[in-house]
Scaffold this motif. Structure first.
Motif, PDB file in Angstrom:
ATOM      1  N   THR A  90      -6.364   4.888  -0.566  1.00 18.86           N
ATOM      2  CA  THR A  90      -5.332   3.905  -0.830  1.00 18.86           C
ATOM      3  C   THR A  90      -5.222   3.604  -2.304  1.00 18.86           C
ATOM      4  OG1 THR A  90      -5.907   2.913   1.270  1.00 18.86           O
ATOM      5  CG2 THR A  90      -4.548   1.601  -0.181  1.00 18.86           C
ATOM      6  N   THR A  91      -4.017   3.357  -2.748  1.00 15.36           N
ATOM      7  CA  THR A  91      -3.826   2.756  -4.050  1.00 15.36           C
ATOM      8  C   THR A  91      -2.954   1.524  -3.866  1.00 15.36           C
ATOM      9  OG1 THR A  91      -3.205   3.157  -6.337  1.00 15.36           O
ATOM     10  CG2 THR A  91      -1.790   4.104  -4.665  1.00 15.36           C
ATOM     11  N   ARG A 116       0.845  -1.181   0.000  1.00 10.69           N
ATOM     12  CA  ARG A 116       0.000   0.000   0.000  1.00 10.69           C
ATOM     13  C   ARG A 116       0.887   1.240   0.000  1.00 10.69           C
ATOM     14  NH1 ARG A 116      -5.247  -1.060   1.726  1.00 10.69           N
ATOM     15  NH2 ARG A 116      -5.548  -3.149   2.529  1.00 10.69           N
ATOM     16  N   ARG A 117       0.314   2.317  -0.527  1.00  2.09           N
ATOM     17  CA  ARG A 117       0.952   3.600  -0.310  1.00  2.09           C
ATOM     18  C   ARG A 117      -0.140   4.607  -0.019  1.00  2.09           C
ATOM     19  NH1 ARG A 117       1.118   2.872  -5.891  1.00  2.09           N
ATOM     20  NH2 ARG A 117       0.251   4.568  -7.133  1.00  2.09           N
ATOM     21  N   SER A 118      -0.006   5.299   1.064  1.00  2.00           N
ATOM     22  CA  SER A 118      -0.998   6.312   1.411  1.00  2.00           C
ATOM     23  C   SER A 118      -0.796   7.494   0.487  1.00  2.00           C
ATOM     24  CB  SER A 118      -0.822   6.748   2.857  1.00  2.00           C
ATOM     25  OG  SER A 118      -1.726   7.766   3.173  1.00  2.00           O
ATOM     26  N   PHE A 119      -1.895   8.045  -0.047  1.00  6.59           N
ATOM     27  CA  PHE A 119      -1.696   9.108  -1.010  1.00  6.59           C
ATOM     28  C   PHE A 119      -2.489  10.357  -0.721  1.00  6.59           C
ATOM     29  CE2 PHE A 119      -5.581   9.204  -3.447  1.00  6.59           C
ATOM     30  CZ  PHE A 119      -6.120   7.957  -3.305  1.00  6.59           C
ATOM     31  N   LEU A 120      -3.196  10.410   0.371  1.00  5.86           N
ATOM     32  CA  LEU A 120      -3.859  11.655   0.746  1.00  5.86           C
ATOM     33  C   LEU A 120      -3.248  12.147   2.048  1.00  5.86           C
ATOM     34  CD1 LEU A 120      -7.638  11.146   0.039  1.00  5.86           C
ATOM     35  CD2 LEU A 120      -6.129  12.790  -1.017  1.00  5.86           C
ATOM     36  N   THR A 150     -10.952   3.951   5.424  1.00  6.17           N
ATOM     37  CA  THR A 150     -10.534   4.674   6.618  1.00  6.17           C
ATOM     38  C   THR A 150      -9.688   5.893   6.280  1.00  6.17           C
ATOM     39  OG1 THR A 150      -8.420   3.556   6.965  1.00  6.17           O
ATOM     40  CG2 THR A 150     -10.395   2.438   7.782  1.00  6.17           C
ATOM     41  N   ARG A 151      -9.536   6.760   7.283  1.00  4.00           N
ATOM     42  CA  ARG A 151      -8.704   7.948   7.118  1.00  4.00           C
ATOM     43  C   ARG A 151      -7.242   7.576   6.930  1.00  4.00           C
ATOM     44  NH1 ARG A 151     -11.895   9.910  11.569  1.00  4.00           N
ATOM     45  NH2 ARG A 151     -10.124   9.662  12.967  1.00  4.00           N
ATOM     46  N   GLU A 152      -6.852   6.405   7.437  1.00  4.75           N
ATOM     47  CA  GLU A 152      -5.464   5.959   7.258  1.00  4.75           C
ATOM     48  C   GLU A 152      -5.235   5.285   5.921  1.00  4.75           C
ATOM     49  OE1 GLU A 152      -6.468   7.027  11.045  1.00  4.75           O
ATOM     50  OE2 GLU A 152      -7.332   5.303  10.024  1.00  4.75           O
ATOM     51  N   GLY A 153      -6.273   5.227   5.084  1.00  2.00           N
ATOM     52  CA  GLY A 153      -6.081   4.707   3.744  1.00  2.00           C
ATOM     53  C   GLY A 153      -6.271   3.216   3.614  1.00  2.00           C
ATOM     54  N   ARG A 154      -7.097   2.626   4.469  1.00  8.41           N
ATOM     55  CA  ARG A 154      -7.286   1.184   4.403  1.00  8.41           C
ATOM     56  C   ARG A 154      -8.754   0.864   4.166  1.00  8.41           C
ATOM     57  NH1 ARG A 154      -2.714  -1.388   6.313  1.00  8.41           N
ATOM     58  NH2 ARG A 154      -3.805  -3.342   6.690  1.00  8.41           N
TER      59      ARG A 154
END
Length: 486
Positions: A21-22, A3-7, A429-433
């Motif tokens: 997430t992307t 994963r990479r968080s992008f926001l 989620t806000r953490e990108g998951r």
């Protein structure tokens, strides 16, 4: 899957949806049987079959500690007037403060009835079209007894009421028709409009269309509670161009007084196709183009300059193109929008025009700075398959209903044995998951209408069903919300 968080930041709900997430390209291969998404549970733990508290049937898989009741089943008698039956095709929905200590649910019915048929009853004199049997039901739910104590038909005589949204200052539910049929198809009046169901009405109200808000295949709306501007999504069908619109009302409290309908365009990039090949997290500056004739007649759906449909007018003016825009929900400073089959990871279905359907996209539009961005694009069906209705949770994260109508991948789920194309509620989620919150193990029906009660303690949602008795229903889910991210 890496994963990479992008926001890094963003504004959504009370706390803001701060991440999405992307995934790497390896995740876009053929969809395997569904499993919990990357082991994440949103803080709620693994899912397990849970029986409804009021009848003992295991309709859903949910995390431990959550319980639910079901009610308002298709074809069963309504509470206040048993001569009326709960209509079919439960779809978009919203929850308001109701009389006493109840929660008032306004529930759409996407009844695709032939002329002269349909399942939404109610008084003949209030029907918009006497030959159409769609509309909205209203249910007053008591969270103390977990029962419906009153119900009635909100509006009737409309057609294919898909979703909708909350009006300015919560004055009611704006219900949308996902169709443009009319007298040429055997109906009594033109369809393809938005109607209001007042939040405080105790009886069926006459259905009056807001024609200046456009005649097209409406899906959902969301209102900017600060300005009264209404944002509208269009679902013209897979492979066809669909637009994202805004309505600038003369009077936000009286939409019947008219206003101006516009389509979103990307600044300095006329006729941008946003269905695929988009870059996540990148903000795109927006401009808006007027729709000269928001109530065209006759409707010509071709995506050609000079054609008469609302989208064709917008496209000719430089508007942007999406694929099947469905749910939209207002957060604190932005709006989140689902594109059911947009995206680069393809589900195997190819439309007649050659467009290959994706697994879905989630977009964010913010009036601050007037810009839009792709915040999430599904890499495969195990992560998210065909997002439809969505809502923002009390803690600022997204909860997304799936409507997996794909015919090619035939995916399965270990918690729904014997079913293919299983539908779920997916959290972002806000953490990108992403994570699974609920699995429909009752049927392959889509899930719809997810919304939280005004106090945030109850999640309501619909199983769409079909015309058969008991196939569709509404559920009210309670449990330890603060244990996780919703």
């Amino acid at each position: 899957m890496e994963r990479r968080s992008f926001l890094a930041s963003g504004a959504a709900g009370a706390a803001g949806l701060l991440a999405a997430t992307t995934f790497d390209s390896a995740a876009t291969a053929a969809t395997p049987p569904r499993n919990p998404v990357d082991g994440d549970t949103g803080g709620y733990g693994p899912l397990r079959p849970v029986a409804a508290a009021n009848d003992g049937v295991e309709y859903f898989a949910l995390p431990a500690g959550f319980s639910y009741v079901v009610f308002g089943r298709t074809g069963t008698p309504m509470v206040s007037d048993p001569s009326l039956r709960n209509p079919s095709s439960h779809d978009g929905m919203a929850a308001f403060d109701g009389p006493g200590r109840t929660v008032r649910l306004t529930r759409n019915h996407e009844d695709r009835n032939a002329p002269g048929q349909g399942t939404v009853g109610g008084p003949a004199q209030t029907r918009y079209d006497p030959l159409s049997g769609g509309g909205v039901s209203v249910l007053d739910y008591d969270p103390r007894t977990r029962t419906v104590v009153r119900d009635h038909i909100g509006v009737n005589g409309t057609h294919i009421n898909c979703a909708g949204g909350i009006a300015w200052r919560h004055q009611g539910w704006l219900t949308c028709e996902e169709t443009i049929v009319g007298p040429e198809a055997g109906y009594g009046r033109k369809h393809g409009y938005v109607f209001l169901v007042p939040a405080g009405a105790r009886n069926t109200v006459p259905a009056e269309p807001f024609t200046r808000m456009g005649r097209f295949s409406h899906e959902a709306v969301a209102t900017d509670q600060r300005t009264g501007v209404v944002y509208l999504t269009e679902d013209a069908g897979s492979g066809r161009g669909s637009g994202f619109y805004r309505f600038l009302p003369r009077d936000p409290a009286r939409l019947d007084r008219g206003g101006r309908l516009q389509i979103l365009a990307i600044d300095k990039r006329p006729q941008t196709d946003l269905r695929e090949n988009q870059t996540e997290r990148r903000w795109l500056p927006v401009t808006w183009r007027d729709i000269d004739d928001p109530d065209p007649d006759p409707v010509v759906e071709a995506e050609l300059p000079g054609a008469t449909s609302v989208f064709a007018q917008g496209w000719a003016a430089g508007g942007a193109k999406f694929n099947r825009l469905e749910g939209i929900w207002a957060a604190e400073r932005s709006f989140f929008i689902a594109s059911t089959s947009g995206g680069d990871a393809k589900n195997g279905d190819v439309n007649a025009d050659g467009y290959a359907e994706g697994y879905g996209q989630i977009w964010e539009y913010t009036p601050v700075g007037d810009r839009i961005r792709l915040v999430f694009e599904s890499p495969g069906g195990s992560v998210l398959d065909s997002p439809d209705n969505l809502t923002v949770s009390p803690r600022g994260n997204l909860l997304i209903c799936e409507d997996d109508a794909g015919s090619a991948d035939g995916d399965e789920h270990p918690l729904a044995p014997g079913l293919t194309d299983v539908n779920r509620l997916i959290g972002l989620t806000r953490e990108g998951r992403t994570f699974e919150f609920l699995v429909n193990r009752f049927s392959t029906s889509e899930l719809a209408g997810a919304c939280f009660s005004p106090d945030g303690q109850t999640l309501f949602m619909n199983v769409y069903g079909d015309a058969s008795e008991g196939s569709g229903f509404t559920a009210a889910i309670t449990g330890p919300w603060r244990r996780g991210v919703l």
